[in-house]
Every structure is written in structure tokens, then in C-alpha cells.
Design an enzyme around this catalytic site. Structure first.
Site, PDB file in Angstrom:
ATOM      1  N   GLN A  70       0.816  -9.326   5.531  1.00 55.74           N
ATOM      2  CA  GLN A  70       2.106  -9.464   6.232  1.00 55.74           C
ATOM      3  C   GLN A  70       2.232  -8.485   7.398  1.00 55.74           C
ATOM      4  O   GLN A  70       2.453  -8.874   8.553  1.00 55.74           O
ATOM      5  CB  GLN A  70       3.273  -9.224   5.258  1.00 55.74           C
ATOM      6  CG  GLN A  70       4.628  -9.114   5.967  1.00 55.74           C
ATOM      7  CD  GLN A  70       5.775  -8.687   5.071  1.00 55.74           C
ATOM      8  OE1 GLN A  70       6.540  -9.535   4.629  1.00 55.74           O
ATOM      9  NE2 GLN A  70       5.910  -7.403   4.790  1.00 55.74           N
TER      10      GLN A  70
ATOM     11  N   ALA B  72      -4.618  -1.978   4.815  1.00 57.05           N
ATOM     12  CA  ALA B  72      -5.256  -2.717   3.718  1.00 57.05           C
ATOM     13  C   ALA B  72      -5.085  -1.963   2.402  1.00 57.05           C
ATOM     14  O   ALA B  72      -5.227  -0.743   2.344  1.00 57.05           O
ATOM     15  CB  ALA B  72      -6.734  -2.925   4.013  1.00 57.05           C
TER      16      ALA B  72
ATOM     17  N   THR C 121       4.434   4.735   0.899  1.00 60.50           N
ATOM     18  CA  THR C 121       5.441   3.822   0.347  1.00 60.50           C
ATOM     19  C   THR C 121       6.561   4.543  -0.400  1.00 60.50           C
ATOM     20  O   THR C 121       6.348   5.606  -1.002  1.00 60.50           O
ATOM     21  CB  THR C 121       4.766   2.829  -0.628  1.00 60.50           C
ATOM     22  OG1 THR C 121       5.777   2.140  -1.378  1.00 60.50           O
ATOM     23  CG2 THR C 121       3.848   3.519  -1.613  1.00 60.50           C
TER      24      THR C 121
ATOM     25  N   GLU D 222       7.569   3.640  -3.149  1.00 60.80           N
ATOM     26  CA  GLU D 222       7.211   3.646  -4.572  1.00 60.80           C
ATOM     27  C   GLU D 222       6.774   5.033  -5.035  1.00 60.80           C
ATOM     28  O   GLU D 222       6.845   5.349  -6.218  1.00 60.80           O
ATOM     29  CB  GLU D 222       6.081   2.641  -4.836  1.00 60.80           C
ATOM     30  CG  GLU D 222       6.532   1.200  -4.931  1.00 60.80           C
ATOM     31  CD  GLU D 222       7.365   0.911  -6.177  1.00 60.80           C
ATOM     32  OE1 GLU D 222       6.862   1.112  -7.290  1.00 60.80           O
ATOM     33  OE2 GLU D 222       8.518   0.492  -6.017  1.00 60.80           O
TER      34      GLU D 222
ATOM     35  N   TYR E 108      -0.204   1.809  -8.853  1.00 54.20           N
ATOM     36  CA  TYR E 108      -0.120   1.611  -7.395  1.00 54.20           C
ATOM     37  C   TYR E 108       0.500   2.848  -6.730  1.00 54.20           C
ATOM     38  O   TYR E 108      -0.032   3.383  -5.755  1.00 54.20           O
ATOM     39  CB  TYR E 108       0.722   0.367  -7.088  1.00 54.20           C
ATOM     40  CG  TYR E 108       1.134   0.248  -5.627  1.00 54.20           C
ATOM     41  CD1 TYR E 108       0.248  -0.223  -4.667  1.00 54.20           C
ATOM     42  CD2 TYR E 108       2.421   0.615  -5.214  1.00 54.20           C
ATOM     43  CE1 TYR E 108       0.622  -0.316  -3.329  1.00 54.20           C
ATOM     44  CE2 TYR E 108       2.799   0.522  -3.881  1.00 54.20           C
ATOM     45  CZ  TYR E 108       1.897   0.054  -2.937  1.00 54.20           C
ATOM     46  OH  TYR E 108       2.272  -0.033  -1.610  1.00 54.20           O
TER      47      TYR E 108
ATOM     48  N   LYS F 143      -1.122   5.498  -4.078  1.00 55.17           N
ATOM     49  CA  LYS F 143      -0.544   5.732  -2.743  1.00 55.17           C
ATOM     50  C   LYS F 143      -0.193   7.213  -2.549  1.00 55.17           C
ATOM     51  O   LYS F 143      -0.275   7.736  -1.438  1.00 55.17           O
ATOM     52  CB  LYS F 143       0.700   4.871  -2.555  1.00 55.17           C
ATOM     53  CG  LYS F 143       0.396   3.418  -2.185  1.00 55.17           C
ATOM     54  CD  LYS F 143      -0.136   3.274  -0.764  1.00 55.17           C
ATOM     55  CE  LYS F 143      -0.302   1.818  -0.361  1.00 55.17           C
ATOM     56  NZ  LYS F 143      -0.929   1.636   0.941  1.00 55.17           N
TER      57      LYS F 143
END
Ligand code: NAP
Ligand code: F7E
Length: 353
Positions: free
Chosen positions: A13, A82, A126, A128, A154, A158
């Protein structure tokens, strides 16, 4: 001569929107993609830039392929987007997520250090990473100084990529920035993420192609913005005199349930007739609430969000209704007939031999 940019993950995206933004600014754009059994260039086709970008095959687990991508593209700016980006999948494949989403950032930084240390580097960090802090601070918008308490493989991966970027910035003087982006959505979002899943199903229900919408945790709150605006912030971060880290957000939190209600309202349907809660979409841990404070980005970059929650839901639902209506009339879409780029747009190491 225009600047040269390398985007890892150009088929995703953000990669697609960023490529369009940079082409519009006169950049020569290189993007990395990975070989799949079915080509995955539909977003680039959707934005009419498929034949305008230069493509380099890499895999993030393969250091040599990253080095080659830098040698081929000779970038002024590297945007590292990516990743295995789906939080739910990171619980299914935690080790692979650690490698691809975390360790690969070191592979890229190490390759930059060796091949093109003057290149500016954007790392896709992020919200998150804040994890439980979003709850513990009582829902107050989070800024760059808040504590990171990741709640998924995840987010942990990150957080590693965030710190390794800072380490290369401080240790090797590489111009490395972290964009701490909160959720950002669009009609080009992957189908498994909750906003596009809702918009897509609501459109199908509206047109008689589906009967129900199955979701997991409806209470989770997220700060949802509009992806084309968020990629502008990535570019702005690399135009500054000094590298730094920035939160990018709208400052508003809404629940998944609110998104559902709004989406059905836009389609003129009653959500209670179609929504089912399904355990399969629950996570072992789920961040309850995330909302961001973008004041540093506003002050330093002149960036602020323009599309807010209601408008975002409207854009997404209307676009899905439009797509499915056209499909019902027999129209073809990029994802119906996967395509390869024209040969003069693919760059491999053989060209340098
Ligand atoms: P996305 O749509 O999932 O795109 C991810 C990209 O990474 C795709 O191009 C994908 O290729 C590529 N990729 C995955 N594994 C790879 C591998 N092993 N080797 C090479 N390429 C690989 O993600 P996005 O929404 O554009 O997000 C861009 C970045 O920002 C990601 O790093 C994400 O974690 C981060 N982020 C996103 C958000 C958000 O709300 N969207 C918020 C904060 C941070 P394929 O197309 O072949 O799968
Ligand atoms: O979930 C809940 C789910 O998968 C949002 C990635 O871009 O943003 C994204 O991560 C919320 C969660 O995004 C379903 O439990 C309920 O609470 O759309 P999501 P995410 O996990 O917030 C961050 C900033 C990133 O960095 C990531 O790369 O929605 N939810 N039911 C569901 N989520 C999904 N996917 N599917 C459901 O059926």
C-alpha cells in the site's frame, strides 16, 4: 538531474502511494519486489505508474540481494517499507516476522553503510511499538517520548528495527529517521486488515454478493488516517537538516465497532443484521487503544492530517461499491489478469556484469 529513490516493498500500500508521490516530484524511482508465483503489481497498475518505476527483485532475508539493489539504484534516499506487516500473522509466524520485519532493517542499514553511506534512510516504525502504553496512560495521545510496551511479535520486531536505525544514526552518522506511523488506510490496503475487510464485505453485502461480516475484537480502538497523506510525511522527514523520529497520526481514536457502524450507514444498511463475532479473528494479545499526538510533525515538518475518520470510511466503502459494481458489469481489474512489467523496467545484477 532529479533525485533517485529506492523503495523497499513498492508492491505494498505505502510503497505504491510513495512511488507515485516521488514520481510526481521528478524522482527516478526504483522499487524492490519479491518473486511470487503470481505477480503482485496491481497497486502500481491501479495508480497508473506500473511502467514508470524501475523494479529490482530482492528478498529481505537475502543480504546479497539488498546490496545489489543499492548498487543498481545508487539512491539519494532509501525508504524501507518492506515487512511482514500483518500483526495477526506475526502470532502464527513469530520467528519469520522477527527476521523479515526486524533483522532485515540491519541488513539494509549495513548494506547502506558499505555501499552508499551518504544516502538518507527512512525506517517504517509503527504505533504498535507503544502497545500497552496506549491503555496505561488512559487514552492520552502518544508522542515520541512515550514508553514502548509492544504486545505482538510484529511490534517487538519493529521496536528492534526502530532501535537499530537509531544506533546506525548515532554510531555511523547515517541519516536515519523513524516514522512512527499510526494506522493508515486506503482502497489499496491489504484485504485482511480490518478497515478494508469491512469496506469490502459491506460493499459485497450491499450488492447481494455476500451475506455477513465476520470479525474478532470489536472494542479495539485505533487512530486511522489516510495513507496517501501519510507517505507525504515520509518524504518530509528526509528533507530535514537533521535526522529525527516523528509520530504521524490524526489524534482521534475510534473503535472497530464504530468503523462497522459507519460503513453500514454509508451503504444504507443496518449493521446488526450482518455482523458476526468470530473467534478465529481474535489475537492472543491485542492492543486495546492507540491514539497519536502529531504535534512534533506539525511543528517541524508542517504536516497535519486532512482526511479524518468519517471521510476515510466514506472513501473506502464508496470505492469498494464502485469496484464491485464495475466487476458485476463484466469489467476487468489489474488483479484479475496479473501482469509482468515490461522488460526494460526490470533491473537484475546480470545487467551490471
Ligand atoms: P504492506 O501493504 O503489507 O506491504 C508490505 C511490503 O513488504 C509488500 O511490498 C511486500 O511484498 C513486502 N515484503 C514482505 N515480505 C517481504 C520479503 N520477505 N522480501 C521482500 N519484500 C517483502 O504494508 P504497508 O501497509 O504498505 O506498510 C508499509 C510499512 O509500514 C510496513 O513496514 C509496515 O509494517 C509499516 N507500517 C504500516 C502501517 C499501516 O497502518 N499501514 C502503520 C505503521 C507502520 P508483497 O507485495 O510481495 O507481499
Ligand atoms: O487490526 C481488530 C484487531 O489488522 C486493527 C498494520 O498496518 O496498523 C496495522 O496493525 C484492529 C485490531 O491493524 C478483525 O484485533 C477485529 O485490534 O487492521 P488491523 P493493526 O493490527 O492495528 C499498525 C499501525 C501496523 O503497524 C501494522 O503493520 O482490528 N480486528 N476483527 C480485526 N483485525 C483484522 N485484521 N481482522 C478482523 O477480522
Amino acid at each position: 538531474m532529479g533525485k533517485r529513490a529506492l523503495i523497499t516493498g513498492i508492491t505494498g500500500q505505502d510503497g505504491a502511494y510513495l512511488a507515485k508521490l516521488l514520481l510526481d516530484k521528478g524522482y527516478e524511482v526504483y522499487g524492490t519486489y519479491r518473486r511470487l508465483s503470481t505477480p503482485n503489481f496491481w497497486r502500481l497498475e491501479y495508480l497508473n505508474i506500473f511502467d514508470k518505476v524501475n523494479l529490482i527483485p530482492i528478498d529481505l532475508s537475502d543480504h546479497g540481494s539488498i546490496v545489489e539493489a543499492l548498487k543498481i539504484s545508487e539512491p539519494d534516499e532509501v525508504y524501507h517499507l518492506a515487512a511482514q506487516s500483518f500483526v495477526e500473522a506475526s502470532f502464527e509466524t513469530p520467528v519469520a516476522t522477527g527476521d523479515i520485519t526486524g533483522l532485515s532493517t540491519t541488513r539494509i542499514l549495513e548494506a547502506i553503510r558499505q555501499v552508499c553511506p551518504e544516502a538518507k534512510f527512512y525506517n517504517a516504525a509503527t504505533s504498535e511499538m507503544f502497545g500497552k502504553t496506549g491503555l496505561l496512560n488512559g487514552g492520552k495521545p502518544l508522542n515520541e517520548n512515550d514508553v514502548f510496551r509492544p504486545m505482538s511479535p510484529y511490534a517487538a520486531a519493529k521496536l528492534y528495527s526502530y532501535w537499530i536505525s537509531r544506533i546506525y544514526r548515532e554510531g555511523y552518522k547515517i541519516f536515519a529517521v523513524n516514522g512512527i506511523l499510526f494506522n493508515h488506510e486506503s482502497p489499496l490496503r491489504g484485504l485482511e486488515f480490518v478497515t478494508r475487510k469491512i469496506a469490502n464485505e459491506v460493499a459485497k453485502i450491499k450488492l447481494g454478493l455476500s451475506k455477513e461480516l465476520r470479525l474478532g475484537n470489536l472494542d479495539a480502538k485505533r487512530d486511522w488516517g489516510y495513507a496517501p497523506e501519510y507517505v507525504e510525511s515520509m518524504w518530509l522527514m528526509l528533507q530535514q537538516e537533521e535526522p529525527d523520529d516523528y509520530v504521524i497520526a490524526t489524534g482521534e481514536a475510534h473503535s472497530v465497532k464504530e468503523f462497522v457502524e459507519k460503513a453500514f450507514e454509508i451503504a444504507g444498511l443496518n449493521w446488526e443484521d450482518y455482523l458476526r463475532v468470530d473467534k478465529r479473528f481474535m489475537r492472543p494479545l491485542d492492543v486495546p487503544c492507540l491514539v497519536g499526538d502529531f504535534s512534533k510533525a506539525e511543528h517541524m515538518l508542517g504536516w497535519r492530517p486532512r482526511v479524518k475518520f468519517d471521510k476515510l470510511v466514506e472513501i473506502m466503502v464508496k470505492e469498494e461499491i464502485n469496484r464491485w459494481s464495475r466487476w458485476l458489469r463484466g469489467e476487468k481489474f489489474p488483479w484479475d489478469a496479473p501482469n509482468y512489467p515490461s522488460e526494460n523496467k526490470i533491473f537484475t545484477r546480470a545487467l551490471r556484469m
